[in-house]
Design a protein around this motif. Structure first.
Motif: not given
Length: 404
Positions: A4-25
């Motif tokens: 929960f203390r990870f920088p904001l960029l980590v959570w932005l990256g997680i959001g991008i991966l959910i969309i990117c790889l969710g569509i791909r799958q």
């Protein structure tokens, strides 16, 4: 460090991966409606997806270099535009040949600029080294979560509105990735990193030369090649293998669903283990687990229950290699050129993926059985585990580095 203390960029990256790889799958569920619309049969759509995956790997090192030079923000935004444009052109295509450019080339480029290599490279620049593998594991798990977050919605859109409208919605989702990319600032140093001690400047040419002359880097390549071979062979041929054993189609769907579910937990688990223990030893343990799981599956009677257990067990060590492999590259060579160096390793992974899918079908056509390729995957898993042990994982000292 708590997640929960990870920088904001980590959570932005997680959001991008959910969309990117969710569509791909989700592309697999488009095969029948798209093939029926164009009247091409399934082979053409399959080739477009195969081209997409191959170009995903081919583009990756170059996109990684761009991220290291210009920053992840620009690359993610550009990749999101390419991804969205590819999906939109697919939705309005009237000739099947367009799909080779839209769904194949453009989406392949978009994937290379918005998936693991770029996101992990950005995360490495803002997370302390001692917590990198955990952060990498969390972001890797996001890819599997995307499968469950996006595919049900894709199925709903397909059923109620048609495949063209579904592709348009996906194209619109790419704008969300671009918006997340706008806030990806990698300028800040990880907590605890000394910002006053001068760090010798290193050029991309020097970084590549340094990696290419490091024996461990090539051993990492070899291990990730095996990972790609395993993942694509199993994902492509497991349903057919279970059908050959006279199991219902639902058993294959259940096994693959378990792969996705348990990969969410496995990716984070192996990432945490990589922070707590020597990454070489953890990687060896992961591949030995794969050796045991695949070996047991091949030798035991194949039933609905063993297929489900296999899916869960192999899923637990499915993409746990990603945080460990990227973590090793970061540990040895640092975060500065991680996107480039890991991008090259990922290309090797994609070569393994291509061969895993192709060799499985080729050997089956020759022998009429999957037995030979299954036993080959067991041997490869064992070899990959052993290959990680002699890797010199000590961070490279560059105090005397001459600036070119």
């Amino acid at each position: 460090m708590s997640i929960f203390r990870f920088p904001l960029l980590v959570w932005l990256g997680i959001g991008i991966l959910i969309i990117c790889l969710g569509i791909r799958q989700s592309f697999g569920i488009f095969m029948m409606p798209v093939s029926e619309f164009f009247g091409t049969g399934r082979e053409f759509f399959s080739f477009a997806i195969a081209l997409q995956n191959l170009l995903f790997g081919v583009f990756q090192p170059f996109v990684g270099m761009a991220a290291d030079r210009f920053g992840a923000k620009r690359v993610v935004i550009g990749g999101s535009i390419a991804y969205g444009l590819g999906l939109y052109l697919t939705s309005i295509a009237t000739e099947p040949s367009v799909l080779l450019f839209s769904l194949g080339a453009l989406v392949g480029l978009g994937l290379s600029a918005t998936s693991y290599v770029i996101i992990l490279g950005a995360v490495a620049k803002v997370v302390p080294a001692e917590h990198a593998a955990k952060a990498f594991g969390l972001t890797t798990a996001a890819g599997s979560f995307g499968m469950f977050a996006v595919i049900p919605g894709a199925q709903y859109l397909l059923s109620d509105f048609g495949w063209q409208q579904a592709m348009m919605v996906f194209a619109a989702l790419c704008s969300v990735m671009a918006a997340f990319g706008l806030f990806m600032n990698t300028a800040a140093k990880p907590d605890g990193q000394n910002q006053t001690t001068p760090v010798p400047e290193q050029t991309l040419k020097q970084a590549l030369s340094e990696a290419f002359h490091h024996k461990g880097y090539w051993l990492i390549h070899a291990g990730f090649f095996v990972c790609g071979f395993h993942v694509m062979f199993i994902a492509t041929h497991l349903p057919s293998y279970l059908a050959d054993k006279h199991l219902p189609a639902s058993s294959a769907a259940m096994a693959l669903a378990y792969v996705g579910i348990f990969n969410i937990f496995g990716s984070y688990f192996w990432g945490v283990m990589g922070d707590r223990f020597n990454k070489r030893h953890v990687m060896c343990a992961l591949y030995m687990m794969r050796t045991a799981v695949i070996g047991a599956f091949v030798m035991l009677p194949v039933t609905v229950d063993t297929a489900a257990i296999f899916g869960a067990a192999i899923g637990f060590c499915w993409l746990g290699t990603v945080p460990l492999t990227s973590g090793l590259v970061r540990q040895i060579f640092g975060a500065r050129y991680l996107s480039t160096l890991y991008g090259l390793v990922f290309f090797t992974h994609q070569v393994g993926s291509f061969l895993g899918a192709w060799a499985g079908g080729r050997l089956y056509d020759i022998t009429g059985s999957y037995d030979a390729i299954w036993y080959a995957t067991v041997v490869l898993a064992f070899i990959a585990g052993i290959l990680h042990l002699p890797i010199n994982d000590k961070p490279i000292e560059r105090n005397q580095l001459a600036v070119v």
